[in-house]
Design a protein around this motif. Structure first.
Motif, PDB file in Angstrom:
ATOM      1  N   MET A   1       3.143  -4.195 -14.577  1.00 13.24           N
ATOM      2  CA  MET A   1       2.024  -3.286 -14.573  1.00 13.24           C
ATOM      3  C   MET A   1       1.030  -3.639 -13.470  1.00 13.24           C
ATOM      4  N   LYS A   2       0.874  -4.937 -13.164  1.00 10.19           N
ATOM      5  CA  LYS A   2      -0.056  -5.359 -12.130  1.00 10.19           C
ATOM      6  C   LYS A   2       0.336  -4.824 -10.765  1.00 10.19           C
ATOM      7  N   LYS A   3       1.621  -4.674 -10.545  1.00  6.50           N
ATOM      8  CA  LYS A   3       2.058  -4.202  -9.233  1.00  6.50           C
ATOM      9  C   LYS A   3       1.676  -2.739  -9.003  1.00  6.50           C
ATOM     10  N   TYR A   4       1.317  -2.000 -10.037  1.00  6.77           N
ATOM     11  CA  TYR A   4       0.906  -0.604  -9.904  1.00  6.77           C
ATOM     12  C   TYR A   4      -0.615  -0.444  -9.833  1.00  6.77           C
ATOM     13  N   ILE A   5      -1.341  -1.339 -10.433  1.00  8.07           N
ATOM     14  CA  ILE A   5      -2.803  -1.219 -10.480  1.00  8.07           C
ATOM     15  C   ILE A   5      -3.421  -1.453  -9.112  1.00  8.07           C
ATOM     16  N   TRP A   6      -3.062  -2.546  -8.442  1.00  7.52           N
ATOM     17  CA  TRP A   6      -3.679  -2.854  -7.148  1.00  7.52           C
ATOM     18  C   TRP A   6      -3.421  -1.748  -6.112  1.00  7.52           C
ATOM     19  N   PRO A   7      -2.226  -1.217  -5.928  1.00  9.88           N
ATOM     20  CA  PRO A   7      -2.050  -0.100  -4.986  1.00  9.88           C
ATOM     21  C   PRO A   7      -2.867   1.135  -5.381  1.00  9.88           C
ATOM     22  N   SER A   8      -3.005   1.377  -6.684  1.00  9.68           N
ATOM     23  CA  SER A   8      -3.805   2.521  -7.136  1.00  9.68           C
ATOM     24  C   SER A   8      -5.271   2.325  -6.800  1.00  9.68           C
ATOM     25  N   VAL A   9      -5.783   1.139  -6.969  1.00  7.21           N
ATOM     26  CA  VAL A   9      -7.181   0.843  -6.633  1.00  7.21           C
ATOM     27  C   VAL A   9      -7.387   0.985  -5.130  1.00  7.21           C
ATOM     28  N   LYS A  10      -6.461   0.450  -4.327  1.00  6.68           N
ATOM     29  CA  LYS A  10      -6.581   0.562  -2.866  1.00  6.68           C
ATOM     30  C   LYS A  10      -6.547   2.023  -2.428  1.00  6.68           C
ATOM     31  N   LEU A  11      -5.634   2.795  -2.991  1.00  5.31           N
ATOM     32  CA  LEU A  11      -5.546   4.210  -2.646  1.00  5.31           C
ATOM     33  C   LEU A  11      -6.824   4.952  -3.048  1.00  5.31           C
ATOM     34  N   THR A  12      -7.353   4.640  -4.204  1.00  7.17           N
ATOM     35  CA  THR A  12      -8.593   5.282  -4.666  1.00  7.17           C
ATOM     36  C   THR A  12      -9.751   4.946  -3.726  1.00  7.17           C
ATOM     37  N   LEU A  13      -9.898   3.680  -3.350  1.00 10.20           N
ATOM     38  CA  LEU A  13     -10.969   3.288  -2.432  1.00 10.20           C
ATOM     39  C   LEU A  13     -10.805   3.950  -1.065  1.00 10.20           C
ATOM     40  N   PHE A  14      -9.573   4.009  -0.585  1.00 11.87           N
ATOM     41  CA  PHE A  14      -9.306   4.667   0.688  1.00 11.87           C
ATOM     42  C   PHE A  14      -9.687   6.153   0.627  1.00 11.87           C
ATOM     43  N   MET A  15      -9.300   6.829  -0.430  1.00 10.56           N
ATOM     44  CA  MET A  15      -9.609   8.260  -0.562  1.00 10.56           C
ATOM     45  C   MET A  15     -11.114   8.494  -0.722  1.00 10.56           C
ATOM     46  N   VAL A  16     -11.790   7.604  -1.438  1.00 19.38           N
ATOM     47  CA  VAL A  16     -13.251   7.709  -1.542  1.00 19.38           C
ATOM     48  C   VAL A  16     -13.875   7.588  -0.157  1.00 19.38           C
ATOM     49  N   LEU A  17     -13.420   6.637   0.627  1.00 17.63           N
ATOM     50  CA  LEU A  17     -13.927   6.455   1.978  1.00 17.63           C
ATOM     51  C   LEU A  17     -13.686   7.718   2.824  1.00 17.63           C
ATOM     52  N   VAL A  18     -12.481   8.240   2.774  1.00 14.66           N
ATOM     53  CA  VAL A  18     -12.142   9.412   3.580  1.00 14.66           C
ATOM     54  C   VAL A  18     -12.883  10.656   3.099  1.00 14.66           C
ATOM     55  N   LEU A  19     -12.820  10.926   1.793  1.00 14.81           N
ATOM     56  CA  LEU A  19     -13.348  12.189   1.280  1.00 14.81           C
ATOM     57  C   LEU A  19     -14.847  12.177   0.990  1.00 14.81           C
ATOM     58  N   ALA A  20     -15.426  11.024   0.766  1.00 21.08           N
ATOM     59  CA  ALA A  20     -16.847  10.977   0.440  1.00 21.08           C
ATOM     60  C   ALA A  20     -17.707  10.487   1.599  1.00 21.08           C
ATOM     61  N   VAL A  21     -17.088   9.896   2.633  1.00 16.98           N
ATOM     62  CA  VAL A  21     -17.874   9.381   3.752  1.00 16.98           C
ATOM     63  C   VAL A  21     -17.433  10.008   5.079  1.00 16.98           C
ATOM     64  N   LEU A  22     -16.177   9.811   5.446  1.00 18.56           N
ATOM     65  CA  LEU A  22     -15.723  10.260   6.764  1.00 18.56           C
ATOM     66  C   LEU A  22     -15.720  11.784   6.904  1.00 18.56           C
ATOM     67  N   TYR A  23     -15.126  12.478   5.962  1.00 22.33           N
ATOM     68  CA  TYR A  23     -15.047  13.938   6.056  1.00 22.33           C
ATOM     69  C   TYR A  23     -16.437  14.591   6.055  1.00 22.33           C
ATOM     70  N   PRO A  24     -17.341  14.246   5.133  1.00 23.95           N
ATOM     71  CA  PRO A  24     -18.682  14.845   5.191  1.00 23.95           C
ATOM     72  C   PRO A  24     -19.422  14.505   6.489  1.00 23.95           C
ATOM     73  N   SER A  25     -19.234  13.299   6.996  1.00 23.75           N
ATOM     74  CA  SER A  25     -19.871  12.923   8.260  1.00 23.75           C
ATOM     75  C   SER A  25     -19.342  13.765   9.411  1.00 23.75           C
ATOM     76  N   LEU A  26     -18.047  14.011   9.428  1.00 21.76           N
ATOM     77  CA  LEU A  26     -17.443  14.845  10.454  1.00 21.76           C
ATOM     78  C   LEU A  26     -17.982  16.277  10.380  1.00 21.76           C
ATOM     79  N   ILE A  27     -18.043  16.832   9.192  1.00 24.53           N
ATOM     80  CA  ILE A  27     -18.551  18.197   9.019  1.00 24.53           C
ATOM     81  C   ILE A  27     -20.017  18.278   9.434  1.00 24.53           C
TER      82      ILE A  27
END
Length: 187
Positions: A1-27
Motif C-alpha cells: 500500500m505504501k508504494k501507491y500512497i507516495w506517488p499519489s501524494v507527488k502527483l497531487t502536489l504536482f497538479m496543485v502546482l500546475v493548476l493552482a499556481v502556474l496555469y492561473p499565473s499564465l492566464i
C-alpha cells in the motif's frame, strides 16, 4: 500500500502546482498583455470613461439606439441568463412587456418585424452588440427625435457595422455603445 500512497501524494502536489499556481499565473500574464491590461477595454469621450466596449449598457432615451435587454440589469458582476424557457409564463410576460415598450417607443413598427434580440436577453445578460437589422428598425424613432435625415443614420449604422471574420465567420454586428457615441458626434 505504501508504494501507491507516495506517488499519489507527488502527483497531487504536482497538479496543485500546475493548476493552482502556474496555469492561473499564465492566464493573468496573457490578460496583462491584452488590450486594457486585463481590465476590459474602456471607451472614453473627451477623456471621460463612458463604458466598456464588451459590456452592454442600458439606453432608455429615445434619442439613442437601444441594445439587447439584460437578464442581470447590466451588472457585470452577476453575468448570467435568466434560465427561463420560452414556455415559462414569467418569461413570456417579460418578453411581452419588452415588445409593448418597444412598440410604444417605435410607432409604425409591427410586432413581427421586431428582431428577437431586442426583446430577449443574451446568455450572459451583457451582450454589447446588436445586428444591423436591430439598429435599422430604430432609425425612424431616432431620426424624428434628433431631427436628422434617416439616410444619415443608416450610413452611420453601416459605418459602425463589424463584418464577419474573413467574410464568413460569425454574424455582422454593431456595438451599441460605439454607435451611440458616434451618433452624439453627428451635427
Amino acid at each position: 500500500m505504501k508504494k501507491y500512497i507516495w506517488p499519489s501524494v507527488k502527483l497531487t502536489l504536482f497538479m496543485v502546482l500546475v493548476l493552482a499556481v502556474l496555469y492561473p499565473s499564465l492566464i493573468a500574464a496573457v490578460g496583462k498583455a491584452a488590450p486594457g491590461k486585463g481590465k476590459g477595454e474602456t471607451l472614453s469621450v473627451n477623456g471621460v470613461v463612458v463604458g466598456y466596449e464588451n459590456v452592454g449598457q442600458r439606453f432608455t432615451e429615445d434619442k439613442y439606439f437601444n441594445g439587447r435587454p439584460s437578464a442581470v440589469d447590466y451588472n457585470a458582476a452577476g453575468s448570467a441568463g435568466s434560465n427561463k424557457g420560452i414556455s415559462n409564463p414569467d418569461y413570456q410576460k417579460t418578453v411581452q412587456e419588452r415588445i409593448d415598450s418597444f412598440l410604444a417607443h417605435n410607432p409604425g413598427v409591427q410586432k413581427e418585424d421586431i428582431p428577437a434580440e431586442l426583446v430577449t436577453a443574451s446568455g450572459s445578460g451583457l451582450d454589447p452588440d446588436i445586428s444591423p437589422a436591430a439598429a435599422m428598425i430604430q432609425v425612424k424613432r431616432i431620426a424624428a427625435t434628433r431631427r436628422l435625415p434617416e439616410h444619415r443614420l443608416q450610413t452611420l449604422i453601416a459605418d459602425q457595422t463589424h463584418r464577419p471574420l474573413l467574410g464568413f465567420a460569425g454574424p455582422e454586428k454593431v456595438n451599441v455603445l460605439k454607435l451611440n457615441i458616434a451618433l452624439d458626434t453627428l451635427k
